[in-house]
Scaffold this active site. Structure first.
Site, PDB file in Angstrom:
ATOM      1  N   ASN A  84       0.844  -1.184   0.000  1.00  0.00           N
ATOM      2  CA  ASN A  84       0.000   0.000   0.000  1.00  0.00           C
ATOM      3  C   ASN A  84       0.885   1.242   0.000  1.00  0.00           C
ATOM      4  OD1 ASN A  84      -2.467  -1.465   0.149  1.00  0.00           O
ATOM      5  ND2 ASN A  84      -2.085  -1.838   2.323  1.00  0.00           N
ATOM      6  N   HIS A  97       6.681  -1.835   3.018  1.00  0.00           N
ATOM      7  CA  HIS A  97       6.443  -3.233   3.393  1.00  0.00           C
ATOM      8  C   HIS A  97       5.585  -3.891   2.329  1.00  0.00           C
ATOM      9  CE1 HIS A  97       3.564  -0.560   5.395  1.00  0.00           C
ATOM     10  NE2 HIS A  97       2.649  -1.495   5.243  1.00  0.00           N
ATOM     11  N   HIS A  99       3.107  -6.958   1.851  1.00  0.00           N
ATOM     12  CA  HIS A  99       2.316  -7.988   2.522  1.00  0.00           C
ATOM     13  C   HIS A  99       2.404  -9.262   1.679  1.00  0.00           C
ATOM     14  CE1 HIS A  99      -0.174  -5.216   5.140  1.00  0.00           C
ATOM     15  NE2 HIS A  99       0.218  -4.356   4.226  1.00  0.00           N
TER      16      HIS A  99
END
Ligand code: 5GP
Ligand code: ZN
Length: 111
Positions: A84, A97, A99
């Site tokens: 995101n 990051h 996921h």
């Protein structure tokens, strides 16, 4: 960055269940698990998001994400890697990051 929770996890200064780490990337279980496998893969070095990451960083994090999914046994069943970027995507931690989600049928598109 001293006040970044993911930098602190990468430095082993904050607790996390680490699944994989190398010189460039660290992978650990997401605290708010959304699938049987839900791992976050981050660069060791602080970068705010995909928008600010260089190709080498993205490559290291992407390769680590694929490795974590394979090592957890999801190479054949499949898995999702998503990152995101910014408020409308719901980025809540300003350290890049990826996921890695697996272990159930994942809906598309994400909400
Ligand atoms: P985002 O919403 O930015 O895409 O994802 C941030 C993720 O980080 C969320 O899924 C949230 O559950 C996870 N998270 C936030 N703080 C921590 C933490 O201190 N430890 C771990 N393991 N996960 C965290
Ligand atoms: Zn950070």
């Amino acid at each position: 960055m001293a006040d970044c929770i993911f930098c602190r996890i990468a430095a082993h200064e904050a607790p996390a269940t680490i699944r994989y780490e190398d010189g460039d990337a660290v992978a650990f279980d997401d605290l708010g698990r959304r699938a049987p496998l839900h791992v976050l893969v981050i660069p060791r070095r602080h970068v705010a998001s995909l928008a600010e990451a260089d190709a080498a960083t993205i490559g290291a994090v992407g390769a680590a994400a694929a490795r974590v999914a394979r090592d957890a046994g999801y190479a054949e069943r499949g898995y999702r890697v998503v990152t995101n970027v910014g408020p409308e995507a719901g980025q809540s931690v300003p350290h890049l990051h990826f996921h890695v989600l697996a272990g159930r049928q994942l809906g598309w598109p994400p909400g």
